[in-house]
Design a protein around this motif. Structure first.
Motif, PDB file in Angstrom:
ATOM      1  N   GLY A 150     102.723 118.157  -1.722  1.00  0.00           N
ATOM      2  CA  GLY A 150     103.599 118.022  -2.885  1.00  0.00           C
ATOM      3  C   GLY A 150     104.905 118.780  -2.786  1.00  0.00           C
TER       4      GLY A 150
ATOM      5  N   CYS B 162     107.230 115.827  -3.404  1.00  0.00           N
ATOM      6  CA  CYS B 162     107.094 114.957  -4.579  1.00  0.00           C
ATOM      7  C   CYS B 162     106.734 115.715  -5.857  1.00  0.00           C
ATOM      8  CB  CYS B 162     106.045 113.885  -4.323  1.00  0.00           C
ATOM      9  SG  CYS B 162     104.370 114.525  -4.221  1.00  0.00           S
TER      10      CYS B 162
ATOM     11  N   ALA C 139      98.876 111.534  -5.344  1.00  0.00           N
ATOM     12  CA  ALA C 139     100.249 111.976  -5.111  1.00  0.00           C
ATOM     13  C   ALA C 139     100.239 113.487  -4.938  1.00  0.00           C
ATOM     14  CB  ALA C 139     101.138 111.587  -6.286  1.00  0.00           C
ATOM     15  N   GLY C 140     100.766 113.966  -3.818  1.00  0.00           N
ATOM     16  CA  GLY C 140     100.775 115.405  -3.575  1.00  0.00           C
ATOM     17  C   GLY C 140      99.567 115.906  -2.809  1.00  0.00           C
TER      18      GLY C 140
ATOM     19  N   LYS D  55      97.846 113.953  -9.411  1.00  0.00           N
ATOM     20  CA  LYS D  55      97.370 114.199  -8.046  1.00  0.00           C
ATOM     21  C   LYS D  55      95.909 113.782  -7.908  1.00  0.00           C
ATOM     22  CE  LYS D  55      96.240 118.279  -5.230  1.00  0.00           C
ATOM     23  NZ  LYS D  55      96.470 119.716  -5.118  1.00  0.00           N
TER      24      LYS D  55
ATOM     25  N   CYS E  14     105.814 109.829  -3.573  1.00  0.00           N
ATOM     26  CA  CYS E  14     105.032 110.639  -2.628  1.00  0.00           C
ATOM     27  C   CYS E  14     104.982 109.888  -1.309  1.00  0.00           C
ATOM     28  CB  CYS E  14     103.620 110.871  -3.177  1.00  0.00           C
ATOM     29  SG  CYS E  14     102.460 111.560  -1.978  1.00  0.00           S
TER      30      CYS E  14
END
Lengths: 471, 382
Positions: free
Chosen positions: A416, A419, A409-410, A404, A379
């Protein structure tokens, strides 16, 4: 009262243009909303005012786009360019932003025709400055005629790889190498699908002509490339890879990569439309019927955002969606819809015969299979590595939405888009599950960033709006 | 096959995980049953405020006791939970606001607490340099702060699991049955038994209580949040306003979280919420007024979680009034996150028969029987 549209088409690419034009012909008040000021979408970007001195560089297909634009201009459908769609709700509210002002409108019927995006495939060094996607390079070429001067390495797999290479050759770009990552075994696997593919239109012939053109220009094409690596300190200095049983190195300041395209589903996922995992195209796509109807009443999808079938198919799918809209809005009956749809359905049946061949030949699985090293960024927005995602999966995060929430992440501005599938793949592998089982990231509105001030200025009309449902 | 535990906790939110952890620390065999995934709703997606400021008087002793646990949260769950001890500030925009906050400070002092303190314009500006010039003062609770809610819930779960707690996710309790001296929880994944049941089912807790003959006026509510892109560090405290809805903080990652009891509708059967853009736009205007330098920063996400509200906006904590061996903790009305560590301990104390030394009468489930809802309290959400 909130502004109201009868038929709102999101996206001014081939699907959107064809849909709006045909709907307008049946008497439906159609409006096309698009973030770009000009018509054409990504594939026919800047088609009405291409800055390229010789538009032959972009090829004959680009001319097909001109026909779509003319038909759209003649149809009486409206175009709202420079307009970001930052939200769509299940009750068909649409959040728009242009010139720093936001408003929420409604529509009787919505067609999402937002096309595809490049598949993000992380590899060591992929975030170094000097590494960019071939699509980003292509956009630069189309809109600003930017030609990199000191040579480019192009790597990846997929039919677009050779198209881009051919376009660069025509534009006089020095191509140091084309690194084709398609495994040899894929040719064997794809061979049984070739006869059907040859009946679909001149796709195979065109692909071969791009390859010939590249070779004739003296560009070195290396096949069956594996273990691609971008090397450098502050920025890209070289590319290394394996081929023919040993490692190679090419010094370069610019690496373009391309691993095929996948449906752009940020918007459809954010609405809560049902999606399904397409194992052949290796991507999520909205579940639809033949007319593009989704699980949400009155919201349809057409073109590559519903599955990768290509630009020509997108226009025909857009027409089917327009006929269904005209039927739903009472302009034509079912028999008229079916009658008018016959040529489009026939085209699509024939056109799609090329897909199994392309899908097997250019399957990204071998590029996705490589076990990512722990320190490779997954990410980019939140700077989360493959190792962190694996660790989160071991701690019990069962899918991308939990990763997440756990790692962020995202959660960045791209929500996102880049990723999401990689995170899902890492968690699926850690948990011994399939992509379909771990699911996909749910993007949240606004799917395109709007400023605090723009949010603050959402017009008072919004107060009268019904709430917008979000999963 | 029926499996037997000492205690079954229904609901894998922060309070359920905390109860399971504290029970396991006392040596109990515990099962947590969660219909979705741990921390899926209010526990995982709340604003993460760790706040004593402006608590309902009945909650102040619990919040103080929970603060002690937060101070060494890593000692409890082996993870920092992303906890930052900074301050919470309620800012006054005019003289009327000052009077409201002064009155609040008097109330808290009269109850014997010293943690809320009036500060002048200069001190507000020192704590919150980015705040607009029209702010004339404020009420501060130093040592309040914020944590990462999903990480916190996960840390409680992981620690509980390490002490032997069993978690069953994607498992729904469909009926409760009293058999001899045990409760049988009939679930979508078989029957589980235990002498003790703990109801931490959040926005679904009234359904469980209803099966036990306890009708409670719980309302599932969506609470909305606004998240911006990451910006360089500029702010430490969590900032609210005396008389406008706002909760404002910059997370350790740099994004700004904007909330403040931004209520919207929720559909708990489908586990969905609806975003109310008119209210979100109002929040955008509030932030533009109070943090004028931030007008240009991009909003990247709205979200809403499903939370349980009680009419008096304080939770239900304590034993069932109809059923032996059942203990409730739900209805935190938008401010349960800070209380998670202590409520788990209280439940463990009650479930092991020890009793709690904290006063729980105001949270008795019996307060709703026989009369209609009381008027809303002065509790606020951050």
């Amino acid at each position: 009262m909130a502004e109201h549209f009868e038929f709102a088409v999101i996206g001014a690419g081939p699907a959107g243009l064809a849909a709006a034009a045909l709907a307008a012909q049946t008497g439906v008040a159609a409006v096309v909303l698009d973030e770009q000021p000009t018509l054409g979408g990504q594939i026919y970007r800047s088609i009405e005012q291409s800055p390229l001195s010789d538009s032959n560089i972009l090829g004959d297909d680009y001319r097909i786009g001109e026909g779509l634009v003319w038909a759209f201009r003649a149809s009486g459908a409206r175009h709202l360019g420079g307009t970001d769609v930052w939200m769509v709700g299940t009750d068909r509210g649409i959040g728009l932003a242009s010139d720093g002002k936001a408003r929420i409108v409604t529509a009787d019927r919505i067609l999402i025709a937002v096309g595809s995006q490049e598949r993000a495939v992380p590899f060591p060094g992929w975030t170094l400055p000097g590494v960019m996607t071939a699509g980003a390079g292509q956009i630069l070429l189309k809109s600003a005629a930017v030609v990199p001067s000191d040579g480019v390495v192009l790597a990846g797999t997929g039919p677009l790889l050779f198209l881009i290479a051919a376009q660069y050759v025509r534009a006089g770009v020095s191509l140091k190498a084309v690194l084709d990552m398609t495994p040899r075994a894929n040719y064997v696997r794809a061979a049984p699908y070739l006869p059907a593919a040859l009946t679909a239109g001149n796709y195979i012939g065109k692909g071969l002509s791009y390859m010939r053109e590249i070779r004739k220009a003296g560009v070195a094409v290396t096949g069956a490339v594996r273990d691609l690596r971008a090397v450098g300190g502050e920025r890209l200095e070289a590319v290394t890879y394996s081929a023919a049983g040993r490692r190679h190195r090419i010094d370069t300041g610019l690496l373009m990569v391309h691993f095929g395209v996948i449906p752009n589903t940020s918007l459809s996922r954010s609405i809560g439309i049902d999606h399904e995992w397409d194992a052949r195209q290796v991507c999520w796509r909205p579940r639809t019927d033949e007319w593009g109807n989704t699980s949400v009443d009155g919201i349809a999808v057409a073109g590559d955002c519903a599955g990768i079938w290509g630009a020509q198919a997108a226009a025909h799918a857009g027409r089917l969606a327009a006929l269904e809209a005209a039927r739903a809005l009472g302009r034509i009956d079912t028999a008229e819809r079916d009658g008018q749809a016959a040529p489009d359905r026939a085209f699509l049946r024939r056109d799609r015969r090329v897909r199994p061949f392309l899908e097997v030949l250019y399957s990204p699985e071998s590029c996705l299979d490589a076990e990512l090293e722990d320190d490779v960024l997954v990410c980019r927005c939140e700077e989360i590595t493959a190792g962190q995602v694996r660790q989160a999966a071991q701690l019990g995060c069962m899918g991308p939405n939990q990763v997440k929430a756990f790692l962020r992440a995202g959660m960045g501005p791209c929500q996102g888009r880049q990723c999401g599938d990689t995170v899902a793949r890492l968690t699926a592998r850690a948990g011994g599950k399939s992509m379909a089982e771990v699911g996909f990231l749910r993007p949240r509105p606004p799917i395109k960033p709007i400023s605090i001030e723009t949010l603050a200025k959402i017009e008072e009309a919004a107060a009268a709006m019904p709430d917008i449902e979000q999963a | 096959m029926t499996r037997t535990f000492d205690t079954i906790v229904i609901g894998g939110g922060l309070h359920g995980c905390s109860a399971a952890l504290h029970l396991a620390m006392r040596g109990q065999q515990v099962l947590v049953i969660e219909k979705n995934t741990v921390g899926r709703h209010a526990s995982g997606v709340n604003a993460g405020g760790v706040r004593r400021l402006m608590r309902h008087p009945a909650e102040i002793p619990l919040a103080q006791a929970s603060r002690e646990l937060w101070q060494d949260i890593e000692g409890l769950v082996d993870d920092s939970c992303g906890f930052h001890s900074t301050a919470h500030v309620k800012a006054a925009e005019n003289d009327k606001d000052i009077r409201i906050l002064e009155e609040r400070q008097r109330l808290v002092r009269d109850l014997g607490f010293e943690h809320e303190e009036m500060i002048d314009r200069a001190e507000v500006r020192r704590l919150v340099p980015a705040i607009a010039p029209h702010i004339v003062g404020g009420l501060v609770c130093r040592g309040d702060g914020f944590a990462n809610p999903f990480r916190t819930t996960k840390a409680f779960r992981t620690k509980a699991e390490s002490l032997g707690v069993t978690f069953r996710e994607f498992t729904r309790v469909t009926a409760l049955d009293r058999q001899a001296d045990k409760w049988a929880a009939v679930t979508t994944d078989g029957v589980y038994q235990a002498p003790i049941l703990v109801n931490c089912a959040g926005a679904w807790a009234d359904v469980i209580a209803g099966w036990l003959g306890e009708t409670v006026p719980l309302q599932p509510v969506g609470l909305m949040m606004i998240v911006t892109a990451r910006v360089p560090h500029f702010n430490d405290p969590v900032v609210g306003l005396a008389s406008r809805a706002l909760s404002f903080k910059q997370t350790e990652h740099g994004s700004v979280l904007i909330g403040g009891a931004l209520r919207t509708t929720a559909d708990r059967d489908r586990e969905t919420t609806r975003l109310d853009y008119a209210r979100l736009a109002r929040s955008g205007r509030t932030v533009s007024d109070v943090f004028p330098d931030l007008r240009e920063i991009p909003v990247v996400r709205f979200w809403a979680g499903i939370e349980a509200y009680m009419p008096d906006e304080i939770p239900v904590i304590g034993p069932s009034r109809t059923s032996p061996g059942v203990f409730h903790a739900f209805g935190f009305s938008g401010h349960g996150f800070q209380l998670g560590p202590i409520v788990g301990r209280i439940l463990a104390e009650l479930a092991s028969g020890a009793g709690s030394n904290l006063r729980l009468e105001p949270f008795d489930i019996g307060r709703f029987s026989g009369d209609e809802a009381r008027p809303s309290s002065q509790g606020s959400t951050m």
